[in-house]
Design an enzyme around this catalytic site. Structure first.
Site, PDB file in Angstrom:
ATOM      1  N   GLY A  55     -33.483  20.135 -31.518  1.00 46.98           N
ATOM      2  CA  GLY A  55     -33.897  20.452 -32.881  1.00 46.98           C
ATOM      3  C   GLY A  55     -34.189  21.921 -33.109  1.00 46.98           C
ATOM      4  CB  VAL A  80     -42.829  15.895 -34.013  1.00 45.43           C
ATOM      5  CG1 VAL A  80     -43.945  15.238 -34.780  1.00 45.43           C
ATOM      6  CG2 VAL A  80     -41.498  15.732 -34.744  1.00 45.43           C
ATOM      7  CE  LYS A 108     -37.344  20.317 -21.736  1.00 45.52           C
ATOM      8  NZ  LYS A 108     -36.727  20.085 -23.073  1.00 45.52           N
ATOM      9  CB  ALA A 139     -39.359  19.378 -25.798  1.00 51.87           C
ATOM     10  N   GLY A 155     -41.362  26.694 -45.060  1.00 51.80           N
ATOM     11  CA  GLY A 155     -41.922  27.362 -43.891  1.00 51.80           C
ATOM     12  C   GLY A 155     -41.661  26.563 -42.635  1.00 51.80           C
ATOM     13  CB  VAL A 187     -39.411  25.337 -55.320  1.00 56.34           C
ATOM     14  CG1 VAL A 187     -38.101  25.310 -56.123  1.00 56.34           C
ATOM     15  CG2 VAL A 187     -39.442  26.552 -54.401  1.00 56.34           C
ATOM     16  N   PRO A 209     -32.074  19.025 -15.007  1.00 57.95           N
ATOM     17  CG  PRO A 209     -31.581  19.777 -12.860  1.00 57.95           C
ATOM     18  CD  PRO A 209     -31.300  18.661 -13.823  1.00 57.95           C
ATOM     19  CB  SER A 263     -44.918  23.634 -50.787  1.00 55.81           C
ATOM     20  OG  SER A 263     -45.867  22.746 -51.343  1.00 55.81           O
ATOM     21  CG  LEU A 321     -35.860  18.703 -39.922  1.00 54.56           C
ATOM     22  CD1 LEU A 321     -37.232  18.088 -40.199  1.00 54.56           C
ATOM     23  CD2 LEU A 321     -35.111  17.880 -38.882  1.00 54.56           C
TER      24      LEU A 321
END
Length: 496
Positions: free
Chosen positions: A343, A47, A78, A50, A10, A179, A95, A39, A331
């Site tokens: 990310g 985290v 932002k 941004a 998730g 799993v 910017p 899970s 990730l």
């Protein structure tokens, strides 16, 4: 036709991907069942606070109203990143607003001849408006539309939770279970994901959103990592949440503050009810205890009783992102580092690309995987080069970390040649091939000139844009960030 998709994991990766796929399938009239297996025992990292401006397109594509996002994820606006001490004692901005650039415009070249003016303030209205906490839009403008490009600071865990309920309401099946193992056929395809509830979940396509564990692509299918550690030295972060009832700043900043430190850099992000701070550092030059102590000392005594969280990460990417009938997102595929907030963008890119390739995968699965892997590798390499730039052009040599981060062997080969050219001139559009880039000419200009890397021509007439009228008009017509957020909260309360 892809009739079923199983997403394992998730968090932001799983729920952004699930909702993007679901929205695209429903608009196309496809009856594709999407199941997300999550899970109940594994916490999300959470985290990714941004974002970059593409997040507005993504959330609009999903169908989540902007007011809903602002309230449910405690989001703030932002408009830029403000860098401090990347060259000792200096500050500059990256910017989101992009100045108009006619083909005949040589304002940058003329500016470099009279570089007594800060580059960001000469070519960006947002970098001036950020000083006064001006929001990038007014309450009269449509959702996800503004007077300037903008992104958000947000609580990634709360965003994932809201997208989970939003997705379930629109037909995404949500299984809370672990799993236990993955069944792989002799041909190297996943045939089932087995859970501790006794289910064997079969699908046409599997998406791995299990984070750094990469349980499907890395674990079951054995796809190895390629490391970027030579070019991005940071591999740890210590983070902390500062509730406003503990300490509240004078105003909620419209920018991410990125401050260079002895062994890396520190972020400071303002949400509606708290700040998020984090020290990103290299474990080769700083241990966990010292990093936490440095973060606490920098923040002040009010954080003494607050919990700090330590995160270990590896800068790198899987050798392929898509293998057989499995593709990794977030990730589980790779990670660079938190600098420049890429990310969540990598998740957005992957989810949108997969959604547009479902018919391709059904008709030509091997060609689809090869093509996806090529564009994914190109994207990671593009972002890697931009992040590498921030470190290698710094003039800092005051600590062992900065000596290593600016060493010749830390410079990417592809970047090395361009840096030799940029020492003498500003970047041009021909330095950035490709139609759709996250970071291109404008972004590189703000970093290169902000870090005072470009020498530039020695003669020329001044000719920078006059932004005074635009800045004055914006200050008069646009509210401050906190005033706009207060209006959103009041409207949400009335609607509830």
């Amino acid at each position: 036709m892809v009739q079923s998709i199983v997403i394992v994991g998730g968090g932001s990766a799983g729920w952004i991907t699930a909702n993007l796929l679901n929205a695209h399938c429903q608009r196309a009239g496809r009856k594709t069942q999407i199941t997300l297996v999550e899970s109940p025992d594994i916490p999300t990292i959470g985290v990714g606070e941004a974002t970059v401006p593409t997040i507005r397109r993504t959330l609009n594509d999903i169908g989540l109203p902007e007011r809903d996002l602002l309230v449910s994820a405690e989001a703030t606006f932002k408009t830029l990143i403000r860098f401090q001490n990347w060259n000792a004692g200096e500050s500059y901005d990256h910017p989101f607003d992009r100045r108009r650039r006619p083909l005949t415009d040589d304002a940058v070249s003329r500016w470099t001849a009279q570089n007594n003016l800060p580059f960001d303030r000469s070519f960006s209205a947002l970098t001036q408006l950020a000083d006064d906490n001006v929001a990038p839009k007014s309450p009269r403008q449509a959702q996800y539309q503004g007077s300037f490009p903008y992104a958000y600071h947000l609580d990634a865990v709360k965003l994932a939770n809201r997208l989970a309920s939003f997705g379930r309401e629109r037909g995404i099946q949500h299984r809370l279970c672990n799993v236990t193992d993955v069944t792989v056929s002799p041909e190297g395809l996943i045939s089932a994901v087995n859970t501790d509830h006794g289910d064997a979940l079969a699908a046409d396509l599997y998406i791995d959103c299990t984070g750094f564990r990469s349980a499907l692509l890395g674990g079951a299918l054995g796809v190895k990592m390629r490391s970027f550690a030579k070019y991005l030295l940071c591999d740890r972060a210590v983070t902390m949440r500062i509730p406003y009832d503990v300490h509240k700043p004078e105003r909620l900043l419209t920018y991410t503050l990125a401050t260079a430190r002895d062994a890396g850099w520190q972020w400071d992000i303002n949400l509606q009810n708290r700040r998020g701070i984090g020290y990103v550092y290299s474990s080769a030059f700083l241990n966990e205890d010292a990093a936490e102590a440095a973060l606490r000392q920098h923040e002040g005594r009010h954080c003494d009783q607050l919990e700090a969280r330590h995160i270990r990460f590896t800068s790198g990417k899987r050798q392929v992102s898509w293998k057989g009938n499995c593709v990794a997102v977030g990730l589980s595929d790779g990670f660079l580092e938190p600098l420049e907030s890429s990310g969540l963008y990598l998740i957005e890119f992957a989810g949108l690309a997969i959604a547009t390739m479902l018919d391709d995968f059904a008709a030509a699965p091997k060609a689809t995987a090869r093509y996806y892997n090529r564009i994914s590798d190109e994207l990671y390499d593009e972002i890697l080069g931009f992040l590498n730039l921030h470190y290698v052009i710094s003039t800092r040599r005051d600590t062992p970390f900065w000596q290593a981060a600016t060493a010749d062997e830390a410079i990417l080969d592809d970047l090395r040649d361009r840096l030799e050219l940029w020492k003498r001139r500003s970047p041009t559009q021909f330095d950035f091939p490709g139609a759709d880039r996250l970071f291109a000419q404008d972004s590189y200009e703000f970093i290169l000139h902000g870090m005072k890397y470009v020498d530039g021509p020695v003669s020329g007439a001044p000719g920078v844009p006059d932004l005074s009228a635009l800045v004055g008009k914006s200050r008069a017509e646009l509210p401050e960030q906190e005033a706009l957020l207060a209006l959103v909260q009041r409207a949400a309360a009335v609607q509830a």
